[in-house]
Each structure stands twice: as structure tokens, then as C-alpha cells.
Design an enzyme around this catalytic site. Structure first.
Site, PDB file in Angstrom:
ATOM      1  N   GLU A  36       0.860  -1.182   0.000  1.00  0.00           N
ATOM      2  CA  GLU A  36       0.000   0.000   0.000  1.00  0.00           C
ATOM      3  C   GLU A  36       0.902   1.239   0.000  1.00  0.00           C
ATOM      4  O   GLU A  36       1.790   1.343   0.849  1.00  0.00           O
ATOM      5  CB  GLU A  36      -0.879   0.027   1.243  1.00  0.00           C
ATOM      6  CG  GLU A  36      -1.832  -1.133   1.376  1.00  0.00           C
ATOM      7  CD  GLU A  36      -2.557  -1.104   2.713  1.00  0.00           C
ATOM      8  OE1 GLU A  36      -3.454  -0.265   2.880  1.00  0.00           O
ATOM      9  OE2 GLU A  36      -2.194  -1.904   3.590  1.00  0.00           O
ATOM     10  N   ARG A 264       4.297 -13.101  10.185  1.00  0.00           N
ATOM     11  CA  ARG A 264       4.934 -11.815   9.974  1.00  0.00           C
ATOM     12  C   ARG A 264       6.117 -11.675  10.925  1.00  0.00           C
ATOM     13  O   ARG A 264       6.186 -12.341  11.965  1.00  0.00           O
ATOM     14  CB  ARG A 264       3.948 -10.657  10.155  1.00  0.00           C
ATOM     15  CG  ARG A 264       3.407 -10.495  11.557  1.00  0.00           C
ATOM     16  CD  ARG A 264       2.441  -9.322  11.608  1.00  0.00           C
ATOM     17  NE  ARG A 264       3.113  -8.068  11.296  1.00  0.00           N
ATOM     18  CZ  ARG A 264       2.469  -6.966  10.935  1.00  0.00           C
ATOM     19  NH1 ARG A 264       1.153  -6.972  10.806  1.00  0.00           N
ATOM     20  NH2 ARG A 264       3.136  -5.863  10.691  1.00  0.00           N
ATOM     21  N   LYS A 274       2.899   0.827  10.475  1.00  0.00           N
ATOM     22  CA  LYS A 274       3.026   2.046   9.662  1.00  0.00           C
ATOM     23  C   LYS A 274       2.415   3.248  10.378  1.00  0.00           C
ATOM     24  O   LYS A 274       2.945   4.358  10.312  1.00  0.00           O
ATOM     25  CB  LYS A 274       2.335   1.857   8.314  1.00  0.00           C
ATOM     26  CG  LYS A 274       3.181   1.186   7.254  1.00  0.00           C
ATOM     27  CD  LYS A 274       2.450   1.276   5.927  1.00  0.00           C
ATOM     28  CE  LYS A 274       3.149   0.475   4.854  1.00  0.00           C
ATOM     29  NZ  LYS A 274       2.389   0.485   3.592  1.00  0.00           N
TER      30      LYS A 274
END
Length: 565
Positions: A36, A264, A274
Site C-alpha cells: 500500500e 509476519r 506504519k
């Protein structure tokens, strides 16, 4: 320079690919990296980049770079450009041109129309809050929206009018008609379109309705012919929706993608959210996304980490479905290992103490040359000039040496790296009793050979004052003082702000002395300061004649040593 051994570790995704190729299910591997563009990439993305591009490289396949740009309010071109640069800096090239989910908006709209025509999607007037209320809980089924049974004709009309901009933002959504009683909440009539008037960095103001991630991602994978769609484990519960979408639209490509999830990366002593990284930047706790203390790829690059070091780190942390909690020392160790072989050497003094050589004789006291790297003669050599006044590291002298001390003390001897053995005859102190100068004598018979009749164990680095040049040096430590700064609870049981655990000593700036070669270096030149660690010339602030170095990593893991005490 990459080779396939950098990605050769076996893991469950490679087993899947091997089976798919052997069975003929797929004739080639086609992966994608779908970031993104709403922030800079971080170390977790580096792992995903190495997985997706690395698999394509190992299997002689293709990997697309596709921007998941369905949320224009948080996205901009700066992030797009930074992501491209990060991927290429890590050593990878994407197949063809960069792709954007927004490239497929018309196709996504057309597929949505098809779903409405098949009675599998409807326009809903419930607000976002009402949709949450109707959705139910993990233990309680949801209930149908009162708008769920609108006619196909009404839904087609309303959806077209949504696209035409006839309704206010947030007033209507398009939802899939699946099962409000499903045990998987993601299948309880998920929203796939919402109205949002926002300027889009790639397509401007063409659209005022935007598709949601789960819908967009599945179809984008299918359009591009992706064979193995790899994502982190939190998307495991989304896979049934991914499959539902692909099972209920006409196949846009003969290759049917499959989604596979891996754990992850959780890197201790930092954060990889983020939103929280953005908070560090916006609140001024760091100096931008590429601050060398940040776990962003651009920050690690500015810190002096190498692409090969990050690829080695990704290989070592591995790919699995189990928890992937990794200490910072693993990352630093991988970078250190790469720099040990690749970084040329120079001598530098960070905290200088002056030495006067009382028996220095011009013309008699000689200098020697030294290699830039002990194992790479092709890097060349340089002269190490000596003069009557030197700088040594203040920590290399003790006025009250402990037992076993092998550096300099009054009456003691050491060898100057690449030069003579010297003896400290006197320590000169100021009015506060602080040592400000050492008076030493040279043993002129020890240049390139051992002293006769005695052993001198200590070797220290040094610089000739006459030949040293000043440099701005930034000494970086870890940004946080605790392992998991965003997971510390207070006495009331609530999470404490992660900013409470910022390390006040995470960056210190000093003026140091370095070899003259520093004045000739380009930005992003990585060097080992002998006995001190690895340093890099700053990619923004360094200029020829005014060197600026960032400390990348020490020669050994000093944090483990601190924590062991």
C-alpha cells in the site's frame, strides 16, 4: 551480486511450489509484491520482498510490483517513488512496468455489476456503525440488512448512481451477499465498495467509489496470472473470501491464484506499524522516514545496512507459520557479516587524547603503508603517516589500569597499528586532575618487527594530528529501551504509549578525526573504522571535503554484553 543460494532455504511454500510444478498444475512461478503506498516500507516488508522476488528468482519465474492503491486519502506519489527505490536497492527488478490496483478499477466495477446481476451483491444504506452492529460477534451470528433483498434492477441502478456521484460519501455501500451467520466474520456480507470523494495519486478524480482490499486483491491477482499469492498470517481468515470472489466471477486469466500465509516478522526493540512509524515522524521524534534509527528500508539504508545483509537476514529468519520473533542482534549480525567482507578499513579516533612523541625524528621516524582490507588486496593500500603529535582513543589509556590491561598506561607499552611500539613516560593533567596529554617515546627498532627481549600484546589505533581530518560522526543506538515498546501495560492494565519508551540516547553527534581519504568519499561509502565498528557516509549530508558518517553497527554485539551485566 545475487546468487540462488541466498534464497535456497527450504520452507513450506517452496514445498508447495515444487509440488505444483511437478504435478503440472503450474508450468511457471508468478508472484507479486503488493504494498500500500501509504508509508515507507519497513524491515517486515524487506522479508516479504525477499520472499516474493526471491522465489521468482530461484524458479526463473516472474514477480510483479503492484501498488494496492484503494485508499486515496492516505496514499501519495512520495510513497510510490520510495517503494520503487527500496525494491530496486534491495537488488530486485519487477516484471514489466509497475502495476496499480487502480489500473483495474473499470474491470473491478464490471465484475461487481456481474455479481449484482447474479444476485450475489446488493447496495446497502446502513451506516458503518450499523453494519458493525448487524455483523454480530465471534459467538453470535449477524443479521441481515433490511436492504439485502433489493431487486437486481434497483441494485444495478443504485450502484451506477453511486459511480456517477449522486450520493454523499458514506451514504451507501455495495456488499456481497454471502452468509450473515457464517462462522467466519469476513464472510458476513463484506463491503466491497464505498463512496469516497478523494483525489487519487494515480488516476486523479476519475472515480468517487473505491473497491475494498479483499475484493480488489483477489481479482488483481487473477488478472495478472499470479500463481502463488503470499501474505502474512493475519490474512488467513480472509482466504475464504479471496476464494469466494474468484469462484463467483468469470475467470479473467486461465491461471487460478492460491493464497498462502506465513508469519509476519516481529523485530524486538522496534516497531513495524506504519501508523506508529508515521506518528514518530509527524510528532518529530525522528528526523523523517529515513532517519537511521527507523526500521524502514530507507532508514536502514541511510544507517549503512547493505542489501546483501538484509537478504541474509531474511534468509536466516526463515519462512514459517509459527511465531517469528527476532532479536535485533540477528539483523545486526547479518549486516556485520556482510560488511566484514566488503567494507574497506580506515583508522578513526572518536574521543581523542593527544600523544606527544618526545623522540620523534624527522627523516628517521618512518611511515608504512597498510591495506584497505586484509583479505582483498585488489582494494589497494594507503600510507599511514606518522608525526610528532598523535591522537589515540581516550579509552585506550588508563591512569589506573586494571589487572590484565593491554593498552596504554604510564610505564606501559603498546604497538601503534601498522607502526612502532611506544612507551608512555608521563601523563600530563589539568587543574582538575584530568589527563590531557601523554608524553611517549618510540622504540625505533620495532617498525615491522617485534621488540627484542619483551612481549608487547596491546595494539591500538591512532592518527597523526598533522594528517588527520575532522568528520561529523553520528553515533546511533536502538530507538527504544524495551523489547516491545507497543506492548507494555500500565498498572491499570491498559497499554502505555509506545513513545514512553523512546531511548533519549539513541543518537549522539560528535566531531571525530579520520584518515584523509574521508574527504574524497562519495555518499553511501561504507567503511570499517578499525577497532570501532562500521560506518557509512550519510547519503544526504555528506559532501566531499566535509565528511559526515553514521555508525552502522559495532564490531560486536554490544547490547548483548550490556544486557548480560
Amino acid at each position: 551480486m545475487m546468487n540462488k543460494e541466498q534464497f535456497a532455504d527450504n520452507h513450506f511454500i517452496r514445498t508447495v511450489i515444487d509440488q505444483d510444478l511437478a504435478s503440472g498444475k503450474h508450468s511457471a512461478v508468478h508472484t507479486r509484491f503488493p504494498p500500500e503506498p501509504n508509508g515507507y516500507l519497513h524491515v517486515g516488508h524487506a522479508k516479504a520482498i525477499c520472499l516474493n522476488f526471491g522465489l521468482a528468482y530461484v524458479y526463473n519465474g516472474l514477480c510483479n510490483l503492484r501498488f494496492d492503491d484503494t485508499n486515496p486519502e492516505k496514499e501519495n506519489q512520495e510513497y510510490v517513488d520510495a517503494i520503487k527505490e527500496d525494491v530496486q536497492w534491495l537488488g530486485f527488478n519487477w516484471a514489466g512496468k509497475p502495476r496499480y490496483a487502480s489500473d483495474y478499477f473499470q474491470q473491478l466495477f464490471d465484475y461487481a455489476v456481474g455479481l449484482i446481476q447474479d444476485g450475489k451483491a446488493y447496495v446497502d444504506d446502513l451506516t458503518a456503525e450499523q453494519i458493525r452492529e448487524y455483523r454480530g460477534t465471534l459467538t453470535e451470528a449477524g443479521k441481515n440488512s433490511p436492504y439485502r433483498e433489493r431487486s437486481i434492477e434497483e441494485n444495478l441502478n443504485l450502484f451506477q448512481r453511486m459511480k456517477n456521484g449522486e450520493f454523499p460519501d458514506g451514504s451507501k455501500t455495495l456488499r456481497l451477499k454471502i452468509d450473515m451467520a457464517s462462522g467466519n466474520i469476513n464472510l458476513r456480507d463484506p463491503v466491497i465498495y464505498r463512496i469516497r470523494r478523494a483525489h487519487h495519486h494515480n488516476i486523479g478524480d476519475t472515480w468517487c467509489i473505491y473497491p475494498m482490499y479483499d475484493y480488489t486483491h483477489a481479482i488483481s491477482d487473477a488478472i495478472e496470472g499470479i500463481t502463488h499469492s503470499l501474505c502474512s498470517l493475519e490474512f488467513e481468515a480472509h482466504r475464504p473470501l479471496y476464494d469466494w470472489v474468484l469462484d463467483n466471477i468469470p475467470a479473467p486469466h486461465p491461471t487460478r491464484p492460491r493464497q498462502y500465509e506465513f508469519s509476519r516478522l516481529e523485530l524486538l526493540h522496534t516497531i513495524t506499524s506504519k501508523r506508529k512509524l508515521n506518528q514518530l515522524v509527524s510528532e518529530g521524534h525522528v528526523n523523517g522516514w529515513d532517519d537511521p534509527r527507523m526500521p524502514t528500508i530507507s532508514g536502514m539504508r541511510r544507517r549503512g545496512y547493505t542489501p546483501a545483509g538484509l537478504r541474509l537476514f531474511a534468509k536466516r529468519v526463515g519462512i514459517s507459520k509459527s511465531e517469528n520473533i527476532v532479536d535485533m542482534s540477528v539483523l545486526e549480525g547479518a549486516v556485520r557479516e556482510d560488511l566484514e567482507n566488503s567494507a574497506p578499513r580506515m583508522m578513526a579516533v572518536l574521543n581523542p587524547l593527544k600523544i606527544t612523541l618526545t623522540n620523534f625524528e624527522a627523516g628517521k621516524t618512518q611511515s608504512r603503508s597498510a591495506p584497505y582490507h586484509p583479505n582483498h588486496p585488489e582494494m589497494g593500500e594507503r600510507d599511514i603517516p606518522i608525526s610528532s603529535t598523535l591522537y589515540i582513543e581516550r579509552d585506550d589509556f588508563s591512569d589506573n589500569p586494571p589487572k590484565g590491561w593491554q593498552r596504554l598506561s604510564v610505564g606501559g607499552e603498546v604497538r601503534l597499528r601498522y607502526s612502532y611500539v611506544i612507551k608512555c613516560d608521563e601523563a600530563v593533567k589539568n587543574e582538575n586532575g584530568e589527563v590531557i596529554e601523554l608524553k611517549c617515546s618510540i622504540d625505533h627498532d620495532t617498525l615491522g618487527k617485534k621488540p627484542e627481549g619483551r612481549k608487547v600484546k596491546g595494539v591500538i589505533h591512532w592518527l597523526s594530528v598533522e594528517h588527520a581530518v575532522p568528520a561529523q560522526v553520528r553515533l546511533y543506538e536502538r530507538l527504544f529501551t524495551v523489547e516491545r515498546p507497543d506492548a507494555v501495560r500500565g498498572e491499570d492494565g491498559n497499554y502505555l504509549p509506545f513513545t514512553d519508551f523512546l531511548n533519549p540516547d539513541s543518537m549522539r553527534e560528535i566531531t571525530a578525526w579520520v584518515e584523509p581519504v574521508a574527504n574524497e568519499l562519495a555518499a553511501e561509502s561504507r567503511w570499517q573504522f578499525e577497532r570501532l565498528g562500521y560506518f557509512v557516509t550519510d547519503r544526504h549530508d555528506h559532501t566531499a571535503g566535509k565528511p559526515v558518517f553514521n555508525r552502522t553497527v559495532g564490531l560486536k554485539d554490544t547490547w548483548q554484553a550490556k544486557e548480560a551485566k
